[in-house]
Design a protein around this motif. Structure first.
Motif, short mmCIF file in Angstrom:
data_model
loop_
_atom_site.label_atom_id
_atom_site.label_comp_id
_atom_site.label_asym_id
_atom_site.label_seq_id
_atom_site.Cartn_x
_atom_site.Cartn_y
_atom_site.Cartn_z
N ASP A 192 0.87 -1.18 0.00
CA ASP A 192 0.00 0.00 0.00
C ASP A 192 0.90 1.22 0.00
N VAL A 224 -1.77 3.56 6.45
CA VAL A 224 -2.51 2.31 6.22
C VAL A 224 -1.60 1.11 6.50
N ASP A 248 -3.21 -3.22 -2.05
CA ASP A 248 -4.02 -2.04 -2.33
C ASP A 248 -4.31 -1.98 -3.83
N LEU A 295 -7.27 -4.50 -0.79
CA LEU A 295 -7.53 -3.33 0.06
C LEU A 295 -8.03 -2.22 -0.84
N GLY A 306 -10.32 1.76 -0.97
CA GLY A 306 -11.26 2.77 -0.51
C GLY A 306 -12.31 3.01 -1.59
N THR A 312 -12.28 -2.91 3.17
CA THR A 312 -12.48 -1.54 2.72
C THR A 312 -11.94 -0.61 3.80
N LYS A 313 -11.43 0.53 3.35
CA LYS A 313 -10.86 1.49 4.29
C LYS A 313 -11.97 2.43 4.77
N PRO A 314 -12.02 2.79 6.05
CA PRO A 314 -11.15 2.36 7.14
C PRO A 314 -11.45 0.91 7.55
N PHE A 315 -10.40 0.22 8.04
CA PHE A 315 -10.54 -1.21 8.26
C PHE A 315 -11.34 -1.54 9.51
#
Ligand code: C2E
Ligand code: CA
Ligand code: CA
Length: 398
Positions: free
Chosen positions: A11, A16, A57, A84, A86, A111-114
């Protein structure tokens, strides 16, 4: 099981990488971070042992995640993949499909935020997945039956990690950390078996076995002339069990351990979900003489105001607020403000995960009461602790 899960995180976002690494290390994983696809490929080419899982990512500046997946497929790597992103669900789903078409074993996506629970589920899936190119014969994955067998066989024990006051170097207690001496897997980290036991509804039996071992060790150390306050980790789930205070009290008394020398650590992140139970049980624990600590502060969403309503005596600043934090950064300001608030509320403030001299100096200057981390000492057995304390006191005296 340390090292069994070898994880590569790709990432471009430093925060992250650090947050996810921290979460995964809790499960006993050995984590290698890579800031780009190129760096990831370098790690894959040079690693002594193949990675078991690659967290990838999708959106990176040089070569994006989808291109990297193609590279990975071409190399026929045995690692499982977690994506990963967003980005929207449809994009992630498309990327997952692409990876599967390439013949890669996709465990899922984050998905972010984890979300912590999702990470736990993926790690369990990864531990159960048989890596295609794994050099070692795959041992049976850990399961509930195995834990029950391990409890009966006395395989669960603890190691202790000291906490030190930076102001005067005095050791102000130890944290007990569970370890499973597994007949096949060797030493297994709590990050792997605690969530399993929680999911299976047998966490109370496991906690009891672990706490009894910790108290017995502490009592033995005291008989040998070393009196130490001890912190014990409790599952947040246990904080809804109404007879917990009585059981812990009985366990302490049975081992001649004074409850006022015992701090119970509970993780911040899930307290808010069961505030009423938590309040009642924590009040009764305090009435029995135990102290309470909020663990991993800074990883959940509770504020110090919420926490201050609980009868707690300590907060432990999470490693993510400490690790690699340069002075005058945003994270360091959060840490400084949290420590200041904690102090104003009359709480004992501990900074954990301190690994370097720079981090030690930072948290000392910010006024932490106590420091825990590899910079002070790694977790060790009770016998090793006796030696460590003696040599430290000898050095201090000379
Ligand atoms: P925790 O309570 O936050 O414990 C600190 C973890 O960080 C420990 O991992 C410790 O070995 C590690 N650590 C300490 N200093 C450093 C450092 O300087 N750098 C880094 N990178 N790590 C450091 P461990 O022993 O694997 O435990 C992981 C987690 O498992 C604990 O996190 C705790 O939440 C849970 N746990 C441990 N023992 C028990 C237990 O008896 N019961 C329950 N319910 N949970 C436990
Ligand atoms: Ca803890
Ligand atoms: Ca912690």
């Amino acid at each position: 099981m340390n090292g069994l899960l070898r994880i590569l995180i790709v990432d471009d976002d430093d925060l992250v990488r650090r947050t996810l690494a921290k979460a995964l290390e809790r499960f006993g994983a050995a984590v290698t971070p890579a800031a780009s696809a190129a760096e990831a490929l370098r790690h894959i080419a040079t690693a002594a042992l193949p990675f078991t899982v690659i967290f990838c990512d999708l959106h990176m500046p040089d070569r994006d995640g989808v291109q990297l997946l193609r590279d990975l497929a071409a190399q026929e790597i045995g690692a499982s993949i977690v994506l990963l992103s967003g980005m929207g669900r449809d994009i992630i789903a498309a990327a997952e499909n692409t990876a599967r078409h390439h013949g890669l074993n996709v465990l899922g996506h984050l998905t972010k935020p984890f979300d912590r629970d999702k990470i736990a589920a993926l790690v369990l899936a990864a531990a159960a997945a048989k890596p295609r190119a794994a050099p070692e014969p795959a041992a049976a994955p850990l399961d509930v039956k195995d834990i029950v067998r391990g409890i009966a066989g006395g395989e669960f024990g603890v190691v202790f990690q000291p906490k030190v006051r930076p102001a005067d170097g005095v050791i102000d207690g130890v944290e007990s950390l569970a370890r499973w001496a597994h007949p096949i897997h060797g030493t297994v980290s709590p990050g792997l078996f605690i969530p399993l036991a929680e999911d299976a509804g047998i966490i109370d039996a496991l906690t009891e076995a672990i706490v009894l071992r910790a108290f017995a060790d502490i009592a033995r150390l005291r008989q040998g002339g070393l009196s130490l306050a001890v912190s014990v980790n409790l599952s947040t789930l246990s904080m809804t069990r109404l007879n917990l205070p009585d059981d812990l009290h009985a366990a302490a008394l049975a081992n001649n351990v004074d409850p006022s020398s015992v701090t119970l650590e509970v993780t911040e992140s899930r307290i808010a979900e069961r505030m009423v139970d938590f309040l009642e049980i924590s009040t009764r624990l305090r009435m029995k003489g135990f102290k309470l600590s909020i663990d991993d502060f800074g990883t959940g969403f509770s504020t110090l105001e919420q926490i201050a309503r609980l009868p707690i005596s300590e907060i432990k600043m999470d490693r993510s607020l400490v690790a690699g934090t340069p002075a005058n950064s945003r994270t360091s300001e959060i840490l400084r403000a949290s420590l200041e608030m904690g102090r104003k509320l009359g709480l004992n403030c501990v900074c954990e995960g301190v690994e370097t001299k720079a981090e030690w100096s930072l948290v000392r200057d910010f006024g932490t009461d106590s420091v825990q981390g590899y910079f002070v000492a790694r977790p060790m057995t009770a016998d090793a602790l006796v030696v460590w304390v003696r040599s430290r006191r000898t050095r201090a005296a000379s």
